[in-house]
Design an enzyme around this catalytic site. Sequence first.
Site, PDB file in Angstrom:
ATOM      1  N   SER A 189      -5.995 -32.112   9.216  1.00 21.26           N
ATOM      2  CA  SER A 189      -4.826 -31.351   9.660  1.00 21.26           C
ATOM      3  C   SER A 189      -5.125 -29.869   9.650  1.00 21.26           C
ATOM      4  O   SER A 189      -5.997 -29.399   8.898  1.00 21.26           O
ATOM      5  CB  SER A 189      -3.639 -31.633   8.732  1.00 21.26           C
ATOM      6  N   TYR A 202       0.124 -32.506   0.261  1.00 23.17           N
ATOM      7  CA  TYR A 202      -0.375 -32.990   1.551  1.00 23.17           C
ATOM      8  C   TYR A 202      -1.551 -32.146   2.033  1.00 23.17           C
ATOM      9  O   TYR A 202      -2.600 -32.671   2.422  1.00 23.17           O
ATOM     10  CB  TYR A 202       0.757 -32.964   2.569  1.00 23.17           C
TER      11      TYR A 202
END
Length: 297
Positions: A189, A202
């Site tokens: 990401s 995350y």
Amino acid sequence: MSDQLTFQNPVDRFPDITPPEQDQPEPGLDAELIPNTDRGEDSYRGTGRLEGRRALITGSDSGIGAAVAIAFAREGADVALSYLPEEEEDAQYVARLIEDAGRTALCLPGDLSDPEFCRDVVRQAADGLGGLDALVNNAGRQIAVKDIADLTDEQWEHTFATNIHAMFRVVKAALEFLPAGSTIVNSTSVQAYSPSAHLIDYASTKAAINNFTKGMATQLAPRGVRVNGVAPGPIWTPLQVSDGQPKEALPHFGKNTPLGRAGQPTELAPAYVFLTSTESSYVLGETLNVNGGQPTP
């Protein structure tokens, strides 16, 4: 709608969406998302780039994983779908699209935070597809927490168990089946490079995935197994409405990118296809950023 091979302006290829504030229980469903995502159902056109391949894709019921599964099937691959049991509705929709493309769809529900399922899902995929030569580790968990004081041990551990511990276990199990020429593509990401303050756990897992990808690429290169990653930016998926973002932030989601809009899952699919195809035979340890123009290292 024109397909992914048609000349288009990326600014307005897809609508600049303004999602309403909404909530779904984790893990969330594409079927209930407002507005719906574009997973390439009506637009992705295959060109035979993965003909005869056999792929296991985790988190493939919805969002990015679903778009990758649809694209792989239309490129000629048979696909094993790994997803949570609660996501059966979305998974069955994707399975029908795979079968409509004339390929095999193998549905394998289960929880990747369970170490035993990580091993079982690989064996089931290889048995059901008659082998395995492509692995896409896409399953992920994202829950927004604004203050670390409110970030519980349980959430921290669950996020790591789903996002990086499961990836390690699935890759380790898959190596029993992957012949030379096989590929592994991991979903990381933009958060690995530019972490949002409300996504500390995350973002930390996504940085770990980047490092894991590069290390495994070096280790597996002599075996002829290529490992790479894709780093999405703000992509509109059910992850965002099942507590992945603060509710008040949803109407503005993705508007801070240079393109001025959130991405759609189908815009990720060609990156995964490229890294899985033989076209990328000299590409190892790479992370392709698909993020609307956000600067990354």
